[in-house]
Enzyme design. Sequence first.
Site, short mmCIF file in Angstrom:
data_model
loop_
_atom_site.label_atom_id
_atom_site.label_comp_id
_atom_site.label_asym_id
_atom_site.label_seq_id
_atom_site.Cartn_x
_atom_site.Cartn_y
_atom_site.Cartn_z
N SER A 274 0.71 -1.14 0.04
CA SER A 274 0.05 -0.03 0.10
C SER A 274 0.88 1.30 -0.07
CB SER A 274 -0.80 -0.12 1.25
OG SER A 274 -1.30 1.07 1.38
N TYR B 187 -2.09 -1.41 10.49
CA TYR B 187 -2.23 -1.81 8.97
C TYR B 187 -0.94 -1.45 8.21
CZ TYR B 187 -4.07 -1.46 4.20
OH TYR B 187 -4.48 -1.39 2.82
#
Length: 297
Positions: A189, A202
Amino acid sequence: MANKSKERGKSDKDQQRPPQSQSEQPGKESLMHPKPISVRDNYVGSDKLKGRSALITGGDSGIGRSVAVLYAREGADVSIVYRNEHDDAEETKRLVEKEGRRCLTISGDVGDQEFCESAISKTVDEFGRLDILVNCAAEQHPQKEIDKITEEQLVDTFRTNIFSMFYLCQAAVPHLKKQPGSSIINTTSVTAYRGSPGLMDYSATKGAIVSFTRSLSQNLVDDGIRVNAVAPGPIWTPLIPATFSEEKVAKFGSDAPMGRAGQPHECGGCYVFLASEDASYMTGQVLHPNGGEIING
């Protein structure tokens, strides 16, 4: 008056879709409005993956669905692994079979090692081979303060996002070694590179995925297995309404340089490229479909 008009214009621009939310992750594409776009109408396959077999986690919806359908259009049979979104998985299967390819659906928890081993075995049994592993499944749980991240949340996030990649790669590598030009593609990401104050755990998993990708690529290079990754920015997938408030979802992606959230099909082509012979001289690399954010990674 002019200033008020300008403010109204900015507000209208920032709101990209109706406010909406879902109560359970990873979310259901069937409940989203508008629906994500998985494949461009004018995308023409050219047999880049003809005769190959791929397993895609999170393949029922979002980026995973785009990858599954594009792989099928390029000639591959696909196995999609998902949690319990059966309607979404059946729709992905329908789209894959519409392309004339086979699709195996496997429901379960990618954070469980035995399930991961079983998913790989079922795929090989069904298709007779495994050429491509795409790790796309993930979960995220916003917390404003680090002391609000419970042990349970921390373990669950790491288990789904990074432990699963170890489990699946461990089970897949013996089969991938048998197939020339085999490939592993991990999903990291943009948060791995710039961080995210509300998604600390995350982001940490996504940073781990970058390091894992680079390390595994060097470990497997002599076996002819290429290992690369894709680092999406703000993409309109079920995980978004299943994560954020209605207000944030309505404006999701508006702060990207391109001024909008991306669509799954704008990531899917990266996975086709990395799995194909077009990327035969690439391993340990990361592609960045993120709407123009420069992160130098």
